[in-house]
Structure formats: C-alpha cells, structure tokens
Write an enzyme that holds these catalytic residues in place. Structure first.
Site: not given
Lengths: 273, 156
Positions: A200, A204, A208
């Site tokens: 994660s 992440r 992004n």
C-alpha cells in the site's frame, strides 16, 4: 515535436518510457527483465538526494543555539515538525526513526516536486543532448516507491524481531487476530496484513504521482490538438499545478506518517490484546 | 512499468541518505534545539528568580527606610532635648552671672557711698571748723579740739 506529426497516443507513450540502460528491449526501449536501470530515475533521485545532503551539511556545520539564520530557521522548522510527529506517534525512543522519517518526507517531497516542472521542459533539454527518453519524476517509477516501501518493510520485520523476539513475532502470526482456535486463518490474515503495508505504501505514492503526471500530459496535449486551446491549457495546467502542490506534500507526509506508525506498531508488544 | 534493478539503486541511495541525514543534520540539530530549549528555560527561571530577588530587595529597602526614619526622629528628639537643656543651662548661667554682677555692683556702690560719706564728713568737719572760726573770729586750732572734732565726726 521534433518536426514530425505525432499522435496523442504516441506523445503520451513516449513520455511514459524511462531512459533505460542495461537489459532493455531495443524496440520498445522498455526494460526487458529485472536487470535494467532507469537512468533518469536514478539520476534525479541522486540529484535531489545530493541537494538534500548538501543543504543538511551546510546547515549542520554552522549550527548555532543562539538566533538561527534564515536557512537554519527553515530546516529547524521542518525538523521540529517531524520531531513532533515522531514524538506524538512513536512509542518509546529509537534514534533512527527521526532521521528516517525526515529523509522520507523531504526526499519524497523533492522527487514529487519534480512534477511541477513543466512536463516537456526537461525531456526537451534531454533531447538536445541526445537522450531520447527522460521521465523526470522519480516517484512515478515503481522502482523508487518500492525501494522506499521495501526498506521500511525490512525495518518493520527487523524491529519486530528485535523488540518482540522471533517467538513473539511468530506468536503474532499464530494468535492474531482471532485467538488460538483459528491458527490457520490467523496466519493468512496476519501475513496479508503485513504484506499489505509495503504494497500500500509503494502503490499509493506511485499511483498518485503517476496519475498526476498523466493529467499534466493530457493538459499539455490540448495545444497539441489545436493552438486555440492554448489558453485552456494554461488555465488548467496552472490549476492542476496548484492542486498538485497539495498532493505532493500530502503524499510525502502520508508516506512518512505511515512509516512512523508501522515502525511504532513493530515496537509495541501486542500481548495485551 | 515493471520493477527493475533501479529499485536496488534507490534502496542504496535511500540508505546512504538516511545515514547522512542522521549524522550531519538530525543529531546535531536536535542537540542544538534541546540546548536552546534548556537555555530559554534557564533564562526564564533566572528572570523569575531576579524578580523574586527584586521583590525581596524592595521589602528590605522599605524596612531600612523605616528604620532610618525612626532613628532620624530619635536623633531629632534627642537634639531638641539637648538644645533645651543647653538653653536652660545658659539661662541659669546668665541668671547667676547677673546676680553676681549685681552683688558686685552693690558692694561697689556701698563702698563708693561710704567713701563719699567719709569724704563728706571730712569736708563737713573742715567746714564746721571754718564756720566756727568765722563765728568766733578766731582761728580754731583743729589740733586743740581734736577730741571734740572726732566726736562731731562720729555724730554726723
């Protein structure tokens, strides 16, 4: 670009290819196996790390406990900010957590901030020097985000074993979260929980930044479609860049915060559950 | 978009960077921050102590001023007492001196008066003799009437 007509798809695809060295596919210029190096990612990563190290060295050498200068003041406020986060979140004390957190925060922030440089500027300069492919944001490379995430993961495992002992860590896998009657389920659950941490973290940040960079490219495509869309491109690009100032800071902050939280969990014994 | 050996390079960079930041920025800077915090805390404590001492000093000064005032009042009172004593003494001296002078003057006056009396007596005698001589048309020999004259002088 470079005289020849270029479709939108080609433009985008071109911008998504790293400067590859080592085991690369000669046609697509993509990495063909593990042993390929993305030179642009490494180069900008090193440049920004060098900048960070240089400023740290410059400030660290002339520290004063009296009235600080401008640079020391700026650095101090960042250090104090990180120190407050560590103090608030991290139980106990570990001299590595602070430097680790601030390095992640600032390095990731700087690498993300490469996003704010006009999307075609550095590739254009690169092409003048004969480098066909240049991806300037190191955090849009899974290599960078997972380098950080796996380093943190390694530290999580190391401190889990160091603080709780191998048996204690194993017990966590066996008896957490459902107690001693569902050991197989516990093993699966805890393993997923542990593996999810680096995945994660890495995905992440990558997601992004990659999406942000892609949207910059799409905005840049506007004037490529028609020169009359140039005003739109300027307005949209500015808005997205302003919004992205928030995103890059937030992503760097989240990465740092989760690192502190995960390492904090590794330092707390969960016997009392 | 797959994971490559870039990962290893970035891990290495990261490790070196963390080490560098820890040794050249984090440790010196946090030490400096702690030092400054201590310095400020010391400064504040010293300021408080100073204020406290000032308060004490003010109290002491007020006490001293009170004492000084009292002493001054005592001294003034003593001085006044002493002054009135001196005045009294001076008065007494003056009085006794005056009395003495008066007595001396009286004595002198008496002496003068006596002397004048004696003189007058002598002159009265000689006048009496001369008068008597004129009355008798004859010279009176004071030696012959020595006794008589002495009686006369005693009577006057």
């Amino acid at each position: 670009m470079s005289g020849e007509a270029q479709s939108s798809a080609e433009y985008i695809q071109h911008h998504l290819v790293n400067w590859c060295a080592g085991n690369c596919d000669p046609v697509t210029h993509q990495a063909a196996g593990f042993w390929a190096f993305h030179v642009d990612t490494l180069l900008f990563g090193w440049l920004l790390a060098g900048l960070m190290a240089w400023i740290s060295f410059a400030v660290g050498r002339v520290l004063t406990t009296g009235t600080p200068g401008t640079l020391q003041n700026v650095v101090e406020s960042v250090v104090e900010f990180v120190q407050t986060q560590v103090r608030d979140i991290f139980p106990g004390s570990n001299p590595l957590i602070g430097p680790l957190a601030i390095t992640i925060f600032i390095w990731v922030f700087l690498m993300n901030a490469m996003d704010l440089i006009p999307v075609d500027l550095l590739p254009l300069i690169g092409r003048m020097f004969g480098f066909e492919y240049l991806k300037v944001v190191p955090t849009t490379d899974l290599g960078t985000t997972f380098a950080l995430a796996l380093s943190v993961f390694a530290l999580i495992i190391y401190y889990n074993i160091k603080i709780k002992g191998p048996i204690g860590y194993l017990k966590q896998f066996l008896f957490h979260p459902f107690g001693k009657y569902l050991i197989p389920v516990n093993i699966i659950m805890t393993t997923i929980e542990e593996v999810a941490k680096p995945v994660s973290l890495g995905l992440r940040l990558f997601g992004n930044m990659f999406a942000g960079e892609l949207i910059f490219m799409l905005i840049a495509l506007l004037s490529l479609a028609s020169i009359f869309l140039l005003p739109f491109q300027v307005v949209l690009g500015s808005l997205w860049a302003i919004f992205h100032i928030l995103i890059i800071t937030l992503q760097a902050f989240i990465f740092m915060l989760l690192t502190i939280v995960y390492l904090g969990m590794a330092h707390t014994s969960e016997e009392e559950h | 978009m797959n994971i490559t050996a870039t990962l290893l390079g970035q891990i290495l960079t990261f490790a070196v960077l963390v080490w560098f930041i820890q040794h050249y920025l984090w440790e010196p800077l946090t030490t400096a921050l702690a030092d400054r915090q201590k310095k400020i805390a010391d400064g504040l404590a010293a300021a408080e102590r100073g204020e406290h001492e000032q308060e004490l000093a003010r109290k002491r000064a007020a006490e001293k001023i009170g004492e000084a005032k009292q002493q001054a009042a005592e001294i003034v009172a003593q001085a006044q007492k002493r002054a009135s004593e001196i005045v009294e003494e001076a008065k007494d001296n003056a009085r006794s001196e005056g009395e003495r002078l008066l007595a001396a003057a009286n004595v002198e006056i008496e002496q003068e008066a006596n002397r004048a009396k004696e003189q007058l007596r002598g002159q009265v005698v000689s006048l009496a003799v001369a008068g008597a001589g004129r009355v008798l048309k004859k010279e009176v020999d004071p030696k012959a009437h020595q006794k008589l004259l002495a009686d006369l002088v005693a009577q006057i």
